[in-house]
Design a protein around this motif. Sequence first.
Motif, PDB file in Angstrom:
ATOM      1  N   LEU A  67       7.500  10.162  -8.948  1.00  0.00           N
ATOM      2  CA  LEU A  67       6.206  10.572  -8.442  1.00  0.00           C
ATOM      3  C   LEU A  67       4.949   9.733  -8.697  1.00  0.00           C
ATOM      4  N   THR A  68       5.127   8.982 -10.047  1.00  0.00           N
ATOM      5  CA  THR A  68       4.140   8.173 -10.253  1.00  0.00           C
ATOM      6  C   THR A  68       4.052   6.690  -9.377  1.00  0.00           C
ATOM      7  N   TRP A  69       5.192   6.090  -9.248  1.00  0.00           N
ATOM      8  CA  TRP A  69       5.313   4.897  -8.718  1.00  0.00           C
ATOM      9  C   TRP A  69       5.752   4.984  -7.218  1.00  0.00           C
ATOM     10  N   GLY A  70       6.238   6.021  -6.673  1.00  0.00           N
ATOM     11  CA  GLY A  70       6.555   6.134  -5.363  1.00  0.00           C
ATOM     12  C   GLY A  70       5.508   5.864  -4.322  1.00  0.00           C
ATOM     13  N   ALA A  74       5.189   2.973  -2.065  1.00  0.00           N
ATOM     14  CA  ALA A  74       5.111   3.087  -0.286  1.00  0.00           C
ATOM     15  C   ALA A  74       3.737   2.295   0.123  1.00  0.00           C
ATOM     16  N   THR A  75       2.694   2.443  -0.740  1.00  0.00           N
ATOM     17  CA  THR A  75       1.500   1.724  -0.065  1.00  0.00           C
ATOM     18  C   THR A  75       1.824   0.176   0.136  1.00  0.00           C
ATOM     19  N   TYR A  76       2.609  -0.323  -0.931  1.00  0.00           N
ATOM     20  CA  TYR A  76       3.030  -1.835  -0.767  1.00  0.00           C
ATOM     21  C   TYR A  76       3.937  -2.030   0.442  1.00  0.00           C
ATOM     22  N   LEU A  77       4.818  -0.993   0.747  1.00  0.00           N
ATOM     23  CA  LEU A  77       5.885  -1.457   1.751  1.00  0.00           C
ATOM     24  C   LEU A  77       5.433  -0.930   2.759  1.00  0.00           C
ATOM     25  N   ALA A  78       4.323  -0.200   3.090  1.00  0.00           N
ATOM     26  CA  ALA A  78       4.015   0.589   4.407  1.00  0.00           C
ATOM     27  C   ALA A  78       2.491   0.793   4.269  1.00  0.00           C
ATOM     28  N   PRO A  79       1.702  -0.432   4.296  1.00  0.00           N
ATOM     29  CA  PRO A  79       0.142  -0.113   4.213  1.00  0.00           C
ATOM     30  C   PRO A  79      -0.155   0.458   5.348  1.00  0.00           C
ATOM     31  N   GLU A  80       0.287   0.293   6.487  1.00  0.00           N
ATOM     32  CA  GLU A  80      -0.468   0.808   7.732  1.00  0.00           C
ATOM     33  C   GLU A  80      -0.260   2.167   7.905  1.00  0.00           C
ATOM     34  N   VAL A  81       0.905   2.863   7.144  1.00  0.00           N
ATOM     35  CA  VAL A  81       1.096   4.327   7.215  1.00  0.00           C
ATOM     36  C   VAL A  81       0.292   4.994   6.109  1.00  0.00           C
ATOM     37  N   MET A  82       0.254   4.422   5.101  1.00  0.00           N
ATOM     38  CA  MET A  82      -0.577   5.011   3.664  1.00  0.00           C
ATOM     39  C   MET A  82      -1.956   4.676   3.843  1.00  0.00           C
ATOM     40  N   ALA A  93      -4.101   8.377   2.856  1.00  0.00           N
ATOM     41  CA  ALA A  93      -2.768   9.024   2.094  1.00  0.00           C
ATOM     42  C   ALA A  93      -2.779   8.423   0.715  1.00  0.00           C
ATOM     43  N   HIS A  94      -2.853   6.881   0.821  1.00  0.00           N
ATOM     44  CA  HIS A  94      -2.573   6.399  -0.471  1.00  0.00           C
ATOM     45  C   HIS A  94      -3.651   6.829  -1.684  1.00  0.00           C
ATOM     46  N   TYR A  95      -4.951   6.856  -1.285  1.00  0.00           N
ATOM     47  CA  TYR A  95      -5.718   7.432  -2.232  1.00  0.00           C
ATOM     48  C   TYR A  95      -5.497   8.522  -2.770  1.00  0.00           C
ATOM     49  N   PHE A  96      -5.198   9.742  -2.143  1.00  0.00           N
ATOM     50  CA  PHE A  96      -5.092  11.045  -2.349  1.00  0.00           C
ATOM     51  C   PHE A  96      -3.443  11.010  -3.253  1.00  0.00           C
ATOM     52  N   SER A  97      -2.554  10.159  -2.829  1.00  0.00           N
ATOM     53  CA  SER A  97      -1.231  10.351  -3.467  1.00  0.00           C
ATOM     54  C   SER A  97      -1.307   9.969  -5.052  1.00  0.00           C
ATOM     55  N   VAL A  98      -2.391   8.607  -4.992  1.00  0.00           N
ATOM     56  CA  VAL A  98      -2.223   7.799  -6.468  1.00  0.00           C
ATOM     57  C   VAL A  98      -3.566   8.569  -7.222  1.00  0.00           C
ATOM     58  N   ALA A  99      -4.466   9.141  -6.426  1.00  0.00           N
ATOM     59  CA  ALA A  99      -5.715   9.787  -7.445  1.00  0.00           C
ATOM     60  C   ALA A  99      -5.274  11.187  -7.881  1.00  0.00           C
ATOM     61  N   PHE A 100      -4.696  11.774  -6.835  1.00  0.00           N
ATOM     62  CA  PHE A 100      -4.234  13.275  -7.416  1.00  0.00           C
ATOM     63  C   PHE A 100      -2.932  13.627  -7.785  1.00  0.00           C
ATOM     64  N   LEU A 101      -1.971  13.061  -6.709  1.00  0.00           N
ATOM     65  CA  LEU A 101      -0.716  13.572  -6.792  1.00  0.00           C
ATOM     66  C   LEU A 101       0.190  13.084  -8.227  1.00  0.00           C
TER      67      LEU A 101
END
Length: 152
Positions: A67-70, A74-82, A93-101
């Motif tokens: 949950l913390t490093w996923g 994911a942002t490193y492996l698939a930046p266009e999706v995240m 998506a990367h902002y929400f997942s890292v800053a909130f999730l």
Amino acid sequence: MIDNSGHEQDETRSDDADGRIATDGGVDTDADVDYLEAEVNLLKPSTPFMRDHLKQVWAGFIAWVILTWGPVTATYLAPEVMTQPIPVLNFPAHYFSVAFLAPTSSLVLAYLYSRSRDKLDEKYGIDHSTAAVESQDDVDADAAATDGGESR
């Protein structure tokens, strides 16, 4: 530390009244075990309590890593999706997942661990309360010293 790794056959081994062989520091599930005083070995837990607790710790650790490093991975492996905005919140998506999730999931995991540890302590009869004070003739039970000294 006591070395419990030797399992040589001993001619003078003692049997108890039931005919069972006395243990050499291993697990004796029929005996009352003082779980707080038993030797701790993370690679080979010596009591059922320690085995169950170690399962909880590893499960929580694996969930925390995912949950913390996923999201970061994911942002490193698939930046266009995240980096695309989430339709509902309109945040990337990367902002929400890292800053909130990630922080929220850490708090939830801490809560779940504390609840499961309380249930485990209850299952094995471990009581962490320090409220029990034996009263003596010359010492009042309500006047216990808080600094470890004697009360007068």
